[in-house]
Design a protein around this motif. Structure first.
Motif, PDB file in Angstrom:
ATOM      1  N   UNK A   1       0.884  -1.171   0.000  1.00  0.00           N
ATOM      2  CA  UNK A   1       0.000   0.000   0.000  1.00  0.00           C
ATOM      3  C   UNK A   1       0.917   1.214   0.000  1.00  0.00           C
ATOM      4  N   UNK A   2       0.830   2.059  -1.049  1.00  0.00           N
ATOM      5  CA  UNK A   2       1.753   3.195  -1.153  1.00  0.00           C
ATOM      6  C   UNK A   2       1.042   4.533  -1.279  1.00  0.00           C
ATOM      7  N   UNK A   3      -0.186   4.612  -0.750  1.00  0.00           N
ATOM      8  CA  UNK A   3      -0.961   5.848  -0.840  1.00  0.00           C
ATOM      9  C   UNK A   3      -1.030   6.614   0.481  1.00  0.00           C
ATOM     10  N   UNK A   4      -0.099   6.382   1.388  1.00  0.00           N
ATOM     11  CA  UNK A   4      -0.090   7.119   2.652  1.00  0.00           C
ATOM     12  C   UNK A   4       0.076   8.613   2.382  1.00  0.00           C
ATOM     13  N   UNK A   5      -0.748   9.423   3.036  1.00  0.00           N
ATOM     14  CA  UNK A   5      -0.667  10.875   2.889  1.00  0.00           C
ATOM     15  C   UNK A   5       0.333  11.446   3.893  1.00  0.00           C
ATOM     16  N   UNK A   6       0.671  12.742   3.732  1.00  0.00           N
ATOM     17  CA  UNK A   6       1.681  13.359   4.596  1.00  0.00           C
ATOM     18  C   UNK A   6       1.289  13.265   6.064  1.00  0.00           C
ATOM     19  N   UNK A   7       0.014  13.488   6.368  1.00  0.00           N
ATOM     20  CA  UNK A   7      -0.507  13.223   7.704  1.00  0.00           C
ATOM     21  C   UNK A   7      -1.488  12.065   7.547  1.00  0.00           C
ATOM     22  N   UNK A   8      -1.190  10.892   8.125  1.00  0.00           N
ATOM     23  CA  UNK A   8      -1.994   9.703   7.830  1.00  0.00           C
ATOM     24  C   UNK A   8      -3.459   9.879   8.227  1.00  0.00           C
ATOM     25  N   UNK A   9      -4.336   9.279   7.437  1.00  0.00           N
ATOM     26  CA  UNK A   9      -5.771   9.449   7.631  1.00  0.00           C
ATOM     27  C   UNK A   9      -6.450   8.112   7.902  1.00  0.00           C
ATOM     28  N   UNK A  10      -7.620   8.206   8.505  1.00  0.00           N
ATOM     29  CA  UNK A  10      -8.411   7.010   8.771  1.00  0.00           C
ATOM     30  C   UNK A  10      -8.841   6.335   7.473  1.00  0.00           C
ATOM     31  N   UNK A  11      -9.037   7.123   6.408  1.00  0.00           N
ATOM     32  CA  UNK A  11      -9.402   6.512   5.139  1.00  0.00           C
ATOM     33  C   UNK A  11      -8.288   5.603   4.635  1.00  0.00           C
ATOM     34  N   UNK A  12      -7.029   6.043   4.774  1.00  0.00           N
ATOM     35  CA  UNK A  12      -5.910   5.181   4.394  1.00  0.00           C
ATOM     36  C   UNK A  12      -5.904   3.908   5.237  1.00  0.00           C
ATOM     37  N   UNK A  13      -6.225   4.051   6.500  1.00  0.00           N
ATOM     38  CA  UNK A  13      -6.284   2.887   7.385  1.00  0.00           C
ATOM     39  C   UNK A  13      -7.348   1.904   6.904  1.00  0.00           C
ATOM     40  N   UNK A  14      -8.513   2.415   6.548  1.00  0.00           N
ATOM     41  CA  UNK A  14      -9.577   1.544   6.051  1.00  0.00           C
ATOM     42  C   UNK A  14      -9.156   0.850   4.754  1.00  0.00           C
ATOM     43  N   UNK A  15      -8.453   1.583   3.883  1.00  0.00           N
ATOM     44  CA  UNK A  15      -7.967   0.982   2.638  1.00  0.00           C
ATOM     45  C   UNK A  15      -6.968  -0.134   2.932  1.00  0.00           C
ATOM     46  N   UNK A  16      -6.074   0.104   3.883  1.00  0.00           N
ATOM     47  CA  UNK A  16      -5.101  -0.930   4.273  1.00  0.00           C
ATOM     48  C   UNK A  16      -5.801  -2.161   4.850  1.00  0.00           C
ATOM     49  N   UNK A  17      -6.823  -1.932   5.648  1.00  0.00           N
ATOM     50  CA  UNK A  17      -7.541  -3.057   6.252  1.00  0.00           C
ATOM     51  C   UNK A  17      -8.266  -3.880   5.191  1.00  0.00           C
ATOM     52  N   UNK A  18      -8.722  -3.241   4.124  1.00  0.00           N
ATOM     53  CA  UNK A  18      -9.326  -3.989   3.018  1.00  0.00           C
ATOM     54  C   UNK A  18      -8.296  -4.932   2.395  1.00  0.00           C
TER      55      UNK A  18
END
Length: 371
Positions: free
Chosen positions: A61-78
């Motif tokens: 998963x390489x879409x981490x934003x500069x300040x990590x977001x819960x949406x990125x977390x949900x994407x990682x969990x998928x």
């Protein structure tokens, strides 16, 4: 009560990334998820890590934003659920490392990240999390050995989970991975490392091992950060700054203070954490000067600051000398937002370990001065 506890296995030196495959095997991982960002991927560091991971082939998963977001977390969990992942490898700066901690937490505990916020007492419920390997590519946050995870939730607020069970099982520190950092990012992340040494030294908590590490962090960062900024290819400077960052993370269990308490709500404006800390640190040094004389004397010695200079003036000049902004106005901060930020800073858990108690009015005064 402060807890003196050091947990991680740390591999530290040039070329340390080559041990990744061995460390994956030692943890028994078969389907790890690499959490990183586009910058790391674009710099070729992800490819180096994937080559080093062989024969294991991690998912990415390489879409981490500069300040990590819960949406990125949900994407990682998928990805985690879809691929049947069994561990997480953080590759990058503080943002991918914090995101990876959140993945390790939710994959083992379920629920939502907000359930584990330190402000609500949820962090105390965190037990053993999924296996983690942390590989920093910047010398700054110390998140690779930190126990905290900071993330912006879907509603725009920041949530902080803090528990020693979230510390990575293995940390691979390879200064080679920092050679491509720009001067600006080298300066901003380096100031973050230095701030950890300074604020933990001022913390009233008693933790002599962490206190000793903090002073070495200060001495190392003050000497080598300007060199790393001036000449990013200086290998010794890169080694020393990665060590300073690691030390800054190791001493965090002694707790931080007011500069970080203000930086957390300010970070919700999508501003770089290290840049914010560089602006705020001189003001918190001035604010604390009559309440932490012993600590400030130690900082002065470690940083080799002449008695003719006030520490807060020295800190301002040090930050400016690195080419970083020295006021919030330069970052476009709206003055009308400051009262709300001050109120939230006063309620931040890190405010409790600032040596001088600070109210919302105190923080508003500091923020206005920093504007």
């Amino acid at each position: 009560m402060p807890l003196i506890q050091y947990l991680s296995r740390i591999v530290f030196d040039f070329g340390a990334i080559s041990t990744l495959g061995t460390e994956i095997a030692a943890l028994g991982l078969k389907r790890p998820l690499v959490v990183t960002d586009k910058g790391v991927s674009g710099a070729g560091i992800l490819e180096r890590a994937l080559n080093a991971a062989r024969p294991c082939v991690p998912f990415v998963y390489d879409d981490t934003t500069e300040n990590p977001t819960e949406q990125s977390l949900l994407d990682c969990m998928d990805i985690w659920r879809d691929k049947g992942c069994d561990g997480v490898i953080a590759l990058g700066g503080g943002s991918p490392i914090d995101l990876a901690k959140a993945v390790a937490l939710l994959s083992s505990h379920g629920g939502a990240l907000g359930d584990f916020a330190v402000t609500s007492g949820g962090s105390s419920t965190i037990g053993r999390v999924s296996p983690q390997i942390a590989i920093p590519t910047a010398a700054g946050t110390g998140a690779e050995v930190g126990r905290a995870c900071v993330m912006t939730l879907l509603d725009g607020t920041k949530s902080v989970a803090v528990n020693l069970n979230m510390v990575a099982d293995v940390v691979i520190c390879d200064p080679d991975l920092t050679l491509s950092l720009s001067p600006r990012l080298t300066a901003a992340t380096g100031i973050d490392a230095l701030s950890h040494g300074i604020e933990t030294t001022m913390s009233p908590w008693v933790n002599p091992p962490a206190g000793a590490i903090a002073l070495d962090c200060i001495a190392r960062a003050v000497q080598w950060l300007p060199i790393a900024v001036e000449n990013g290819s200086d290998r010794q400077a890169r080694w020393e700054m990665m060590m300073a960052a690691l030390e800054g993370g190791l001493c965090l269990q002694k707790a931080l203070g007011g500069a970080h308490a203000m930086a957390t709500p300010l970070g919700e404006l999508h501003l770089h954490h290290g840049t914010l800390i560089g602006i705020l640190l001189p003001h918190i040094l001035r604010f604390n000067q009559d309440h932490a004389a012993g600590a400030l004397a130690k900082i002065r010695v470690a940083a080799d600051v002449s008695a003719e200079f006030e520490l807060h003036d020295w800190m301002h000049d040090f930050v400016e000398g690195l080419g970083l902004p020295v006021n919030l106005r330069a970052l476009g901060v709206d003055p009308e937002l400051l009262p709300g930020i001050a109120e939230r800073a006063s309620k931040d858990h890190l405010s409790a370990t600032n040596p001088r108690p600070a109210t919302a009015d105190d923080y508003l005064g500091l923020l206005n001065a920093a504007l």
